[in-house]
Design an enzyme around this catalytic site. Structure first.
Site, PDB file in Angstrom:
ATOM      1  N   ASN A  30       0.849  -1.198   0.000  1.00 28.54           N
ATOM      2  CA  ASN A  30       0.000   0.000   0.000  1.00 28.54           C
ATOM      3  C   ASN A  30       0.878   1.239   0.000  1.00 28.54           C
ATOM      4  O   ASN A  30       2.113   1.141  -0.004  1.00 28.54           O
ATOM      5  CB  ASN A  30      -0.976  -0.033   1.182  1.00 28.54           C
ATOM      6  CG  ASN A  30      -0.222  -0.076   2.494  1.00 28.54           C
ATOM      7  OD1 ASN A  30       0.493   0.853   2.845  1.00 28.54           O
ATOM      8  ND2 ASN A  30      -0.353  -1.187   3.224  1.00 28.54           N
TER       9      ASN A  30
ATOM     10  N   PRO B 111      -3.473 -11.758  10.733  1.00 28.37           N
ATOM     11  CA  PRO B 111      -3.847 -11.479  12.129  1.00 28.37           C
ATOM     12  C   PRO B 111      -3.993  -9.974  12.343  1.00 28.37           C
ATOM     13  O   PRO B 111      -3.309  -9.180  11.682  1.00 28.37           O
ATOM     14  CB  PRO B 111      -2.649 -12.016  12.930  1.00 28.37           C
ATOM     15  CG  PRO B 111      -1.526 -12.146  11.957  1.00 28.37           C
ATOM     16  CD  PRO B 111      -2.126 -12.315  10.594  1.00 28.37           C
ATOM     17  N   ASP B 112      -4.889  -9.590  13.225  1.00 29.22           N
ATOM     18  CA  ASP B 112      -5.014  -8.170  13.589  1.00 29.22           C
ATOM     19  C   ASP B 112      -4.047  -7.919  14.748  1.00 29.22           C
ATOM     20  O   ASP B 112      -4.316  -8.291  15.898  1.00 29.22           O
ATOM     21  CB  ASP B 112      -6.467  -7.852  13.977  1.00 29.22           C
ATOM     22  CG  ASP B 112      -6.667  -6.351  14.148  1.00 29.22           C
ATOM     23  OD1 ASP B 112      -5.752  -5.673  14.670  1.00 29.22           O
ATOM     24  OD2 ASP B 112      -7.739  -5.850  13.753  1.00 29.22           O
ATOM     25  N   ILE B 113      -2.919  -7.302  14.437  1.00 27.07           N
ATOM     26  CA  ILE B 113      -1.839  -7.158  15.425  1.00 27.07           C
ATOM     27  C   ILE B 113      -2.313  -6.327  16.620  1.00 27.07           C
ATOM     28  O   ILE B 113      -2.148  -6.708  17.781  1.00 27.07           O
ATOM     29  CB  ILE B 113      -0.598  -6.503  14.772  1.00 27.07           C
ATOM     30  CG1 ILE B 113      -0.168  -7.304  13.537  1.00 27.07           C
ATOM     31  CG2 ILE B 113       0.550  -6.383  15.775  1.00 27.07           C
ATOM     32  CD1 ILE B 113       0.884  -6.622  12.670  1.00 27.07           C
TER      33      ILE B 113
ATOM     34  N   PHE C 291      -4.312   3.547  15.102  1.00 31.38           N
ATOM     35  CA  PHE C 291      -4.443   4.587  14.087  1.00 31.38           C
ATOM     36  C   PHE C 291      -5.562   4.195  13.136  1.00 31.38           C
ATOM     37  O   PHE C 291      -5.810   3.005  12.937  1.00 31.38           O
ATOM     38  CB  PHE C 291      -3.137   4.736  13.293  1.00 31.38           C
ATOM     39  CG  PHE C 291      -2.305   5.897  13.756  1.00 31.38           C
ATOM     40  CD1 PHE C 291      -1.630   5.830  14.962  1.00 31.38           C
ATOM     41  CD2 PHE C 291      -2.212   7.052  12.997  1.00 31.38           C
ATOM     42  CE1 PHE C 291      -0.874   6.896  15.409  1.00 31.38           C
ATOM     43  CE2 PHE C 291      -1.453   8.135  13.433  1.00 31.38           C
ATOM     44  CZ  PHE C 291      -0.787   8.057  14.631  1.00 31.38           C
TER      45      PHE C 291
ATOM     46  N   LYS D 224     -11.408  -2.479  18.320  1.00 32.22           N
ATOM     47  CA  LYS D 224     -10.055  -2.953  18.620  1.00 32.22           C
ATOM     48  C   LYS D 224      -9.797  -3.001  20.127  1.00 32.22           C
ATOM     49  O   LYS D 224      -8.794  -3.557  20.566  1.00 32.22           O
ATOM     50  CB  LYS D 224      -9.013  -2.037  17.965  1.00 32.22           C
ATOM     51  CG  LYS D 224      -9.203  -1.871  16.462  1.00 32.22           C
ATOM     52  CD  LYS D 224      -8.149  -2.578  15.669  1.00 32.22           C
ATOM     53  CE  LYS D 224      -8.452  -2.472  14.185  1.00 32.22           C
ATOM     54  NZ  LYS D 224      -7.549  -3.231  13.340  1.00 32.22           N
TER      55      LYS D 224
ATOM     56  N   LYS E 135     -13.945   1.974  15.264  1.00 31.93           N
ATOM     57  CA  LYS E 135     -12.710   1.163  15.213  1.00 31.93           C
ATOM     58  C   LYS E 135     -12.063   1.089  16.583  1.00 31.93           C
ATOM     59  O   LYS E 135     -11.561   0.047  16.995  1.00 31.93           O
ATOM     60  CB  LYS E 135     -11.758   1.787  14.196  1.00 31.93           C
ATOM     61  CG  LYS E 135     -10.683   0.871  13.721  1.00 31.93           C
ATOM     62  CD  LYS E 135      -9.957   1.410  12.491  1.00 31.93           C
ATOM     63  CE  LYS E 135     -10.707   1.138  11.205  1.00 31.93           C
ATOM     64  NZ  LYS E 135      -9.990   1.564  10.009  1.00 31.93           N
TER      65      LYS E 135
ATOM     66  N   ASP F 296      -4.649  -6.399   5.210  1.00 34.65           N
ATOM     67  CA  ASP F 296      -5.679  -7.199   5.884  1.00 34.65           C
ATOM     68  C   ASP F 296      -5.663  -8.649   5.420  1.00 34.65           C
ATOM     69  O   ASP F 296      -6.093  -9.528   6.151  1.00 34.65           O
ATOM     70  CB  ASP F 296      -7.060  -6.586   5.620  1.00 34.65           C
ATOM     71  CG  ASP F 296      -7.215  -5.257   6.354  1.00 34.65           C
ATOM     72  OD1 ASP F 296      -6.758  -5.189   7.509  1.00 34.65           O
ATOM     73  OD2 ASP F 296      -7.764  -4.302   5.780  1.00 34.65           O
TER      74      ASP F 296
HETATM   75  N1  CTP Z   1      -3.936  -3.026  12.338  1.00 27.07           N
HETATM   76  C1  CTP Z   1      -3.191  -4.098  12.792  1.00 27.07           C
HETATM   77  N2  CTP Z   1      -3.254  -5.310  12.145  1.00 27.07           N
HETATM   78  C2  CTP Z   1      -4.030  -5.467  11.071  1.00 27.07           C
HETATM   79  C3  CTP Z   1      -4.812  -4.386  10.594  1.00 27.07           C
HETATM   80  C4  CTP Z   1      -4.731  -3.173  11.253  1.00 27.07           C
HETATM   81  O1  CTP Z   1      -2.468  -3.941  13.777  1.00 27.07           O
HETATM   82  N3  CTP Z   1      -4.052  -6.641  10.473  1.00 27.07           N
HETATM   83  C5  CTP Z   1      -3.912  -1.772  13.087  1.00 27.07           C
HETATM   84  C6  CTP Z   1      -3.321  -0.587  12.341  1.00 27.07           C
HETATM   85  O2  CTP Z   1      -1.921  -0.454  12.577  1.00 27.07           O
HETATM   86  C7  CTP Z   1      -4.082   0.582  12.940  1.00 27.07           C
HETATM   87  C8  CTP Z   1      -5.449  -0.018  13.245  1.00 27.07           C
HETATM   88  O3  CTP Z   1      -5.237  -1.426  13.352  1.00 27.07           O
HETATM   89  O4  CTP Z   1      -3.561   0.991  14.164  1.00 27.07           O
HETATM   90  C9  CTP Z   1      -6.496   0.253  12.224  1.00 27.07           C
HETATM   91  O5  CTP Z   1      -6.046  -0.156  10.966  1.00 27.07           O
HETATM   92  P1  CTP Z   1      -7.001  -0.038   9.703  1.00 27.07           P
HETATM   93  O6  CTP Z   1      -6.322  -0.657   8.511  1.00 27.07           O
HETATM   94  O7  CTP Z   1      -7.482   1.376   9.585  1.00 27.07           O
HETATM   95  O8  CTP Z   1      -8.218  -0.888  10.220  1.00 27.07           O
HETATM   96  P2  CTP Z   1      -8.796  -2.250   9.838  1.00 27.07           P
HETATM   97  O9  CTP Z   1      -8.981  -3.016  11.083  1.00 27.07           O
HETATM   98  O10 CTP Z   1      -7.969  -2.907   8.781  1.00 27.07           O
HETATM   99  O11 CTP Z   1     -10.208  -1.811   9.286  1.00 27.07           O
HETATM  100  P3  CTP Z   1     -10.669  -1.330   7.809  1.00 27.07           P
HETATM  101  O12 CTP Z   1      -9.595  -1.751   6.846  1.00 27.07           O
HETATM  102  O13 CTP Z   1     -11.941  -2.032   7.613  1.00 27.07           O
HETATM  103  O14 CTP Z   1     -10.839   0.152   7.903  1.00 27.07           O
END
Ligand code: CTP
Length: 402
Positions: A211, A308-310, A326, A344, A340, A280
């Site tokens: 990205n 994974p969502d870190i 963020f 989270k 969000k 994602d």
């Molecule tokens: N983040 C993360 N791990 C992921 C996706 C996101 O740690 N796999 C963290 C980002 O670093 C940021 C926050 O989650 O602090 C939000 O990221 P964002 O991409 O805006 O949110 P998503 O959960 O991916 O939601 P969406 O794409 O639907 O807006």
């Protein structure tokens, strides 16, 4: 923004080959708005000419206490009154010994005794054996105890041909130290873990999905956290940016690698700031060899699975760090960012508009927490990062880890 605007610095040079580097430091500090008065010991003049320092600083250079250009003959008093800091670079073994004992037998040493509350920053430069000598170590400990801030020294090749500790910091490192010195230290003693930049998901050995995150915001936050006194680990996706001074950078490519690196560090962190634009999804059927065009012209079919969502994983840790997320959104920022934050499970979420923030040098950050939302002014990313770090330090529970 000039980092040293309105700062008056007394720059003291003592005898050492590192004097040549200080000419560059002076120039860079001036570029940041500092006004610099140079004082040189007699030994320093053997390594660099006073004329060079005068031409660069655009101000008179002071060499001895009996300078007839000073009408009241009190250069040792005049120079430090109203000064914001004295920087001794390079600081020789002999000069550090003088400082430790309060000797005042030339202009620079006298000025250091007469300085009152003016802060003293000392950048040692000497042979490794001289640095390691117990007397030097005693003297350094003494001047620290007296309030001096010691900058470096670094390790590496020395002018004498030996290798070890005692090299003066490089000009850009001295500048980073000086700029950091003037920042408040609300995160002293804290460990801050930050993710930054994009991630990159492999399609084949040549192609990736990534990205447009430049990493600038995360890197600025890492610098601001370090300046605020924290120990900082920066887990970074691929960017073209240099690691901020004294920040430990862990390089990763994919979201899975970032997840593993963050998990590895999170147990030690007091604060986690998740700035990275994490992919994602990852490609499940990534190819081990380059994908070739098919004779029938069909595009390859990529299959994805969720990464994974870190941030969410760290926020769930029972005694994990205090988490800051963020959200870069293209629309409905207020609504999406607060949703969000709740999803989270983080106490603070920082929102911005992706189209304004991505790759830009300025940003408007909006902070979302239990009390609602507050917008910070539009600022350069480092200035915005410093405001964010101040806000985090303010909101941080006194003892974040039970
Ligand atoms: N983040 C993360 N791990 C992921 C996706 C996101 O740690 N796999 C963290 C980002 O670093 C940021 C926050 O989650 O602090 C939000 O990221 P964002 O991409 O805006 O949110 P998503 O959960 O991916 O939601 P969406 O794409 O639907 O807006």
């Amino acid at each position: 923004m000039l980092e040293l605007a309105d700062k008056r610095i007394v720059l003291g040079l003592t005898g050492g080959i590192a004097c040549y580097k200080v000419a560059e430091f002076l120039r860079r500090a001036q570029d940041q708005g500092a006004v610099i008065d140079v004082v040189m010991t007699e030994a320093a003049t053997h390594f660099i000419g006073a004329t060079t320092m005068q031409a660069l600083s655009g101000r008179p250079v002071y060499l001895d206490a009996w300078d007839e250009r000073v009408p009241n003959s009190m250069a040792h008093i005049n120079l430090t009154r109203g000064a914001d800091a004295i920087v001794i670079a390079p600081a020789s073994t002999d000069f550090i010994a003088k400082l430790a004992n309060g000797l005042a037998n030339d202009l620079l040493s006298t000025l250091c005794v007469a300085k009152g509350n003016c802060p003293l920053l000392v950048a040692p430069a000497m042979n490794r054996e001289m640095w390691l000598h117990p007397a030097t170590q005693r003297n350094v400990a003494q001047i620290k105890a007296d309030g001096a801030l010691i900058l470096g020294p670094a390790e590496g090749d020395q002018a004498c041909g030996e290798t070890g500790s005692g090299r003066m910091l490089e000009p850009h490192e001295l500048l980073a130290e000086l700029i950091a010195f003037f920042q408040p230290k609300p995160l002293r003693g804290k460990r801050v873990l930050i993710t930054a930049g994009p991630t990159s998901e492999k399609i084949d050995p040549i192609r990736v999905i990534t990205n447009r995150s430049s990493g600038k915001m995360g890197y600025a936050i890492a610098q601001a956290a370090r300046e605020a006194g924290a120990e900082v680990v920066l887990v970074s996706g691929p960017t073209a940016l240099p690691a901020p001074y004294q920040v430990m950078r862990v390089d990763v490519d994919s979201a899975a690698q970032m997840h593993a690196a963050v998990m590895n560090e999170a147990g030690n962190a007091d604060v986690f700031i998740s700035v990275a634009a994490v992919a994602d999804w990852r490609v499940v059927n990534a190819s081990g060899s380059k994908l070739k065009k098919q004779a029938d012209g069909k595009a390859p079919q990529l299959e994805f699975e969720a990464n994974p969502d870190i941030l969410a994983d760290i926020a769930r840790m029972p005694s994990g760090p205090w988490c800051v997320g963020f959200a870069a959104e293209t629309e409905n920022l207020l609504e999406y960012a607060e949703a969000k934050r709740k999803r989270k499970g983080v106490p603070l979420l920082v929102g911005n508009l992706a189209q304004q923030a991505m790759n830009a040098d300025e940003t408007e950050l909006i902070l979302f927490d239990d009390a609602g939302h507050t917008a910070l002014p539009v600022l350069g990313k480092l200035a915005a990062a410093r405001k964010l770090i101040a806000a985090i330090a303010d909101k941080l529970p006194v003892s974040p880890k039970p």
